[in-house]
Scaffold this motif. Structure first.
Motif, PDB file in Angstrom:
ATOM      1  N   GLY A   1      -9.582  13.390  -8.348  1.00  0.00           N
ATOM      2  CA  GLY A   1      -8.620  14.315  -7.773  1.00  0.00           C
ATOM      3  C   GLY A   1      -7.218  14.025  -8.291  1.00  0.00           C
ATOM      4  O   GLY A   1      -7.000  13.107  -9.086  1.00  0.00           O
ATOM      5  N   PRO A   2      -6.241  14.774  -7.863  1.00  0.00           N
ATOM      6  CA  PRO A   2      -4.861  14.541  -8.292  1.00  0.00           C
ATOM      7  C   PRO A   2      -4.261  13.336  -7.561  1.00  0.00           C
ATOM      8  O   PRO A   2      -3.342  13.465  -6.754  1.00  0.00           O
ATOM      9  N   LEU A   3      -4.789  12.157  -7.864  1.00  0.00           N
ATOM     10  CA  LEU A   3      -4.378  10.951  -7.157  1.00  0.00           C
ATOM     11  C   LEU A   3      -4.331   9.794  -8.141  1.00  0.00           C
ATOM     12  O   LEU A   3      -5.135   9.717  -9.066  1.00  0.00           O
ATOM     13  N   ALA A   4      -3.359   8.889  -7.938  1.00  0.00           N
ATOM     14  CA  ALA A   4      -3.235   7.700  -8.777  1.00  0.00           C
ATOM     15  C   ALA A   4      -3.406   6.462  -7.916  1.00  0.00           C
ATOM     16  O   ALA A   4      -3.159   6.487  -6.702  1.00  0.00           O
ATOM     17  N   SER A   5      -3.802   5.357  -8.549  1.00  0.00           N
ATOM     18  CA  SER A   5      -4.013   4.107  -7.817  1.00  0.00           C
ATOM     19  C   SER A   5      -3.483   2.946  -8.644  1.00  0.00           C
ATOM     20  O   SER A   5      -3.666   2.917  -9.875  1.00  0.00           O
ATOM     21  N   ILE A   6      -2.805   2.001  -7.985  1.00  0.00           N
ATOM     22  CA  ILE A   6      -2.374   0.777  -8.647  1.00  0.00           C
ATOM     23  C   ILE A   6      -2.684  -0.406  -7.730  1.00  0.00           C
ATOM     24  O   ILE A   6      -2.774  -0.260  -6.503  1.00  0.00           O
ATOM     25  N   THR A   7      -2.882  -1.547  -8.334  1.00  0.00           N
ATOM     26  CA  THR A   7      -2.911  -2.799  -7.577  1.00  0.00           C
ATOM     27  C   THR A   7      -1.678  -3.589  -7.987  1.00  0.00           C
ATOM     28  O   THR A   7      -1.278  -3.570  -9.168  1.00  0.00           O
ATOM     29  N   ALA A   8      -1.045  -4.241  -7.028  1.00  0.00           N
ATOM     30  CA  ALA A   8       0.193  -4.951  -7.308  1.00  0.00           C
ATOM     31  C   ALA A   8       0.238  -6.237  -6.500  1.00  0.00           C
ATOM     32  O   ALA A   8      -0.406  -6.352  -5.445  1.00  0.00           O
ATOM     33  N   PHE A   9       1.024  -7.208  -7.001  1.00  0.00           N
ATOM     34  CA  PHE A   9       1.106  -8.519  -6.374  1.00  0.00           C
ATOM     35  C   PHE A   9       2.567  -8.874  -6.153  1.00  0.00           C
ATOM     36  O   PHE A   9       3.423  -8.627  -7.012  1.00  0.00           O
ATOM     37  N   THR A  10       2.843  -9.423  -4.997  1.00  0.00           N
ATOM     38  CA  THR A  10       4.226  -9.672  -4.586  1.00  0.00           C
ATOM     39  C   THR A  10       4.799 -10.874  -5.325  1.00  0.00           C
ATOM     40  O   THR A  10       4.091 -11.819  -5.682  1.00  0.00           O
ATOM     41  N   PHE A  11       6.140 -10.854  -5.526  1.00  0.00           N
ATOM     42  CA  PHE A  11       6.834 -12.006  -6.089  1.00  0.00           C
ATOM     43  C   PHE A  11       7.087 -13.073  -5.017  1.00  0.00           C
ATOM     44  O   PHE A  11       7.020 -14.264  -5.292  1.00  0.00           O
ATOM     45  N   VAL A  12       7.421 -12.629  -3.818  1.00  0.00           N
ATOM     46  CA  VAL A  12       7.736 -13.541  -2.715  1.00  0.00           C
ATOM     47  C   VAL A  12       6.708 -13.324  -1.613  1.00  0.00           C
ATOM     48  O   VAL A  12       6.461 -12.194  -1.192  1.00  0.00           O
ATOM     49  N   GLY A  13       6.109 -14.381  -1.117  1.00  0.00           N
ATOM     50  CA  GLY A  13       5.060 -14.248  -0.128  1.00  0.00           C
ATOM     51  C   GLY A  13       3.756 -13.868  -0.783  1.00  0.00           C
ATOM     52  O   GLY A  13       3.612 -13.866  -2.016  1.00  0.00           O
ATOM     53  N   ASN A  14       2.800 -13.489   0.046  1.00  0.00           N
ATOM     54  CA  ASN A  14       1.490 -13.156  -0.509  1.00  0.00           C
ATOM     55  C   ASN A  14       0.900 -11.890   0.092  1.00  0.00           C
ATOM     56  O   ASN A  14      -0.295 -11.689   0.036  1.00  0.00           O
ATOM     57  N   SER A  15       1.741 -11.032   0.694  1.00  0.00           N
ATOM     58  CA  SER A  15       1.190  -9.843   1.330  1.00  0.00           C
ATOM     59  C   SER A  15       2.219  -8.722   1.353  1.00  0.00           C
ATOM     60  O   SER A  15       3.430  -8.949   1.466  1.00  0.00           O
ATOM     61  N   TRP A  16       1.692  -7.488   1.197  1.00  0.00           N
ATOM     62  CA  TRP A  16       2.514  -6.277   1.317  1.00  0.00           C
ATOM     63  C   TRP A  16       2.491  -5.739   2.749  1.00  0.00           C
ATOM     64  O   TRP A  16       3.097  -4.690   3.023  1.00  0.00           O
ATOM     65  N   LEU A  17       1.822  -6.438   3.662  1.00  0.00           N
ATOM     66  CA  LEU A  17       1.532  -5.853   4.966  1.00  0.00           C
ATOM     67  C   LEU A  17       2.769  -5.636   5.831  1.00  0.00           C
ATOM     68  O   LEU A  17       2.720  -4.874   6.788  1.00  0.00           O
ATOM     69  N   THR A  18       3.869  -6.307   5.507  1.00  0.00           N
ATOM     70  CA  THR A  18       5.093  -6.054   6.288  1.00  0.00           C
ATOM     71  C   THR A  18       5.634  -4.644   6.040  1.00  0.00           C
ATOM     72  O   THR A  18       6.529  -4.191   6.746  1.00  0.00           O
ATOM     73  N   LEU A  19       5.093  -3.972   5.019  1.00  0.00           N
ATOM     74  CA  LEU A  19       5.485  -2.581   4.772  1.00  0.00           C
ATOM     75  C   LEU A  19       4.811  -1.613   5.737  1.00  0.00           C
ATOM     76  O   LEU A  19       5.149  -0.427   5.764  1.00  0.00           O
ATOM     77  N   ALA A  20       3.867  -2.105   6.532  1.00  0.00           N
ATOM     78  CA  ALA A  20       3.097  -1.224   7.409  1.00  0.00           C
ATOM     79  C   ALA A  20       4.010  -0.521   8.400  1.00  0.00           C
ATOM     80  O   ALA A  20       5.028  -1.058   8.845  1.00  0.00           O
ATOM     81  N   ASP A  21       3.659   0.716   8.737  1.00  0.00           N
ATOM     82  CA  ASP A  21       4.417   1.473   9.729  1.00  0.00           C
ATOM     83  C   ASP A  21       4.276   0.820  11.097  1.00  0.00           C
ATOM     84  O   ASP A  21       3.259   0.170  11.400  1.00  0.00           O
ATOM     85  N   ALA A  22       5.302   1.032  11.933  1.00  0.00           N
ATOM     86  CA  ALA A  22       5.275   0.470  13.278  1.00  0.00           C
ATOM     87  C   ALA A  22       4.112   1.069  14.062  1.00  0.00           C
ATOM     88  O   ALA A  22       3.837   2.272  13.999  1.00  0.00           O
ATOM     89  N   GLY A  23       3.396   0.209  14.797  1.00  0.00           N
ATOM     90  CA  GLY A  23       2.310   0.667  15.653  1.00  0.00           C
ATOM     91  C   GLY A  23       0.973   0.814  14.971  1.00  0.00           C
ATOM     92  O   GLY A  23      -0.008   1.207  15.618  1.00  0.00           O
ATOM     93  N   VAL A  24       0.889   0.557  13.651  1.00  0.00           N
ATOM     94  CA  VAL A  24      -0.382   0.688  12.945  1.00  0.00           C
ATOM     95  C   VAL A  24      -1.199  -0.584  13.160  1.00  0.00           C
ATOM     96  O   VAL A  24      -0.699  -1.699  13.001  1.00  0.00           O
ATOM     97  N   ALA A  25      -2.453  -0.432  13.523  1.00  0.00           N
ATOM     98  CA  ALA A  25      -3.318  -1.580  13.795  1.00  0.00           C
ATOM     99  C   ALA A  25      -3.514  -2.425  12.546  1.00  0.00           C
ATOM    100  O   ALA A  25      -3.509  -1.909  11.415  1.00  0.00           O
ATOM    101  N   ALA A  26      -3.677  -3.721  12.745  1.00  0.00           N
ATOM    102  CA  ALA A  26      -3.784  -4.663  11.627  1.00  0.00           C
ATOM    103  C   ALA A  26      -4.941  -4.346  10.699  1.00  0.00           C
ATOM    104  O   ALA A  26      -4.862  -4.557   9.499  1.00  0.00           O
ATOM    105  N   GLY A  27      -6.031  -3.843  11.220  1.00  0.00           N
ATOM    106  CA  GLY A  27      -7.192  -3.571  10.383  1.00  0.00           C
ATOM    107  C   GLY A  27      -7.287  -2.136   9.913  1.00  0.00           C
ATOM    108  O   GLY A  27      -8.323  -1.745   9.379  1.00  0.00           O
TER     109      GLY A  27
END
Length: 506
Positions: A142-168
């Motif tokens: 479909g008209p969709l792109a995908s990338i995998t990326a790795f952080t320079f500081v820390g080891n997770s992108w999860l702090t980008l999660a929207d407020a109230g979104v469940a961890a899983g």
């Protein structure tokens, strides 16, 4: 023997010297009575109770006119230079370290983020920003792109999660922004490849700019006036006076002059208000033209309309709704911040209706209020003993200069003025230009973003055609005992770089 009666005419003297109602001519009540002996005081010239009634002049201030020899004018505009995507989704879960991002692409457009690119990922809702480097990049189903990326500081992108979104949750955020700010390669490596595969001619990183094209089509504007030969030779008692200097006691001069002035206004009003024809409903322009219900458009030939200034800004520009000067300059600062993201053109012109014009004066007046410890704004070197000037013709904010004027077209009662709510309150026009090759002149010329193109060639100039037919008024072309005056033009408006324009709406 014949006899004439009365012998000496009627001798009926007036019995009293009185100023009676029937002694005066009354042109404006009942039948006009020319049998009275007293002449009224007649004002021969009309009173200009609406002042100067013409509306044109806006396009002459901000644009230019140039000829064209086609049914269509086409231009291209640059896209942005740097790679950036919005509406990005953080797909990964905690177990996957949250390093998978997807984002939508237009059909046929390839992903422009490559392996080893360094990126900034932002959550506009929370302000969280994390930087990283891309591992793999691809276009997926479909008209969709995908990338995998790795952080320079820390080891997770999860702090980008929207407020109230469940961890899983599968999608931790769906409104992120990503942009590329460079790249990071190891020693001795080859150039970047699209999929991180071995270098080859087909996989080398290469970004091709998109071609963005816009177009407009001219419309034909006509008007006419007719006066019969008898009325042309009839003298009136009212002296004609119009905005273009026409004068005399022939009433048809006024009619002809006002038709021409009205046509001149149409030249500008049509460029501001025109709409492209769209839709095929029973009451649409296209349907009416196809059925021959719109004169001259049988089979819907050329039933395309044209894109005017308002339509262009609403389609490709910026709209500020609900501007209020009462709250200070914070509302207007939104415009500045938006201009920073566009062309950042330093000089801009504001054409406003009276309400918004006063809003701007109030907004600037609060900043310059002497009672608040500011600088009083006035005449004669701002002396406190002199008259205050409660209006502003221009101001500078940030790195931008703005020149403000009241636009008569938005105030006039016969056009967009005199309504309870005017949905268009003003427009911001950038003082920008573009350099193009002109085929008529054979040289590169600079022209403003806003300009008019009219049809013209070596044998036919349709910028402003005016001709007279009939058998009166100096024309002897037909047997009709009248003078027919005709006007015609064929033109369209070109609104380039509309992303730098701002429309102020309620």
């Amino acid at each position: 023997m014949g006899q004439i009666s009365p012998v000496f005419g009627s001798i009926i003297p007036s019995q009293t010297q009185l100023a009676l109602q029937n002694n005066y001519l009354a042109f404006n009540a009942g039948a006009n009575d020319f049998a009275q002996q007293y002449l009224p005081e007649v004002y021969e010239a009309e009173v200009e109770r609406y002042g100067n009634r013409t509306l044109n002049g806006f396009l002459r201030m901000v644009g230019a006119e140039m000829p064209m020899t086609s049914d269509q004018v086409i231009w291209s505009e640059q896209n942005r230079l740097h790679v950036s995507y919005t509406g990005v989704t953080l797909v990964g879960t905690a177990a996957a370290n949250g390093n998978v991002f997807t984002f939508p692409l237009a059909n046929g457009v390839q992903n422009a983020i490559f392996a080893n690119d360094t990126i900034v990922v932002m959550n506009p809702a929370t302000g969280v920003t994390i930087k990283g480097v891309v591992g793999t990049s691809q276009n997926i189903a479909g008209p969709l792109a995908s990338i995998t990326a790795f952080t320079f500081v820390g080891n997770s992108w999860l702090t980008l999660a929207d407020a109230g979104v469940a961890a899983g949750a599968a999608n931790r955020s769906t409104s992120l922004k990503i942009f590329v700010y460079g790249s990071a390669f190891a020693k001795g490596t080859s150039q970047a490849t699209a999929q991180g595969a071995a270098p080859n001619a087909a996989s080398y990183k290469s970004i091709q700019p998109q071609f963005t094209q816009f177009s407009n089509q001219p419309i034909i504007i006509k008007d006419s006036f007719q006066i019969n030969g008898s009325d042309m030779s009839q003298i009136g008692w009212v002296e004609v006076a119009t905005e273009d200097g026409t004068s005399g006691y022939l009433w048809y001069l006024k009619s002809e002059s006002e038709t021409r002035l009205r046509f001149d206004d149409y030249l500008e009003m049509a460029m501001v208000e025109s709409e492209l024809a769209s839709g095929a409903g029973a009451n649409s322009f296209a349907a009416g033209a196809a059925a021959g219900n719109v004169p001259g458009y049988s089979a819907a030939v050329n039933a395309h309309g044209s894109e005017g200034l308002f339509a262009a800004i609403q389609s490709r520009g910026n709209i500020l709704s609900g501007f209020s000067g009462v709250t200070g300059i914070s509302d207007f600062d939104q415009v500045l911040k938006n201009l920073d993201t566009q062309g950042a053109i330093e000089e801009n012109m504001l054409f406003l209706n009276r309400d918004l014009d006063l809003e701007f004066d109030d907004m600037l007046g609060q900043i310059s209020a002497g009672s608040s410890g500011g600088t009083a704004y006035g005449l004669f070197e701002n002396s406190e003993d002199m008259a205050l000037n409660l209006g502003f013709s221009g101001f500078r904010r940030g790195s931008y200069d703005f020149y403000k004027t009241s636009w008569k077209y938005l105030n006039d009662a016969s056009t967009r003025g005199a309504v309870a709510v005017n949905n268009i309150e003003g427009v911001l026009i950038p003082a920008g230009t573009s350099t193009v090759y002109d085929q008529q002149l054979g040289t590169n010329i600079r022209r403003p973003f806003l300009h008019v193109r009219y049809r013209a060639s070596q044998t036919e100039d349709r910028r402003y055609k005016n001709w007279i037919t009939g058998s009166a008024g100096g024309a002897y072309t037909t047997a009709l005992d009248a003078m027919q005056v005709n006007w015609l033009t064929e033109r369209c408006l070109v609104t380039q770089a509309a992303n730098n324009f701002v429309l102020f709406q309620q």
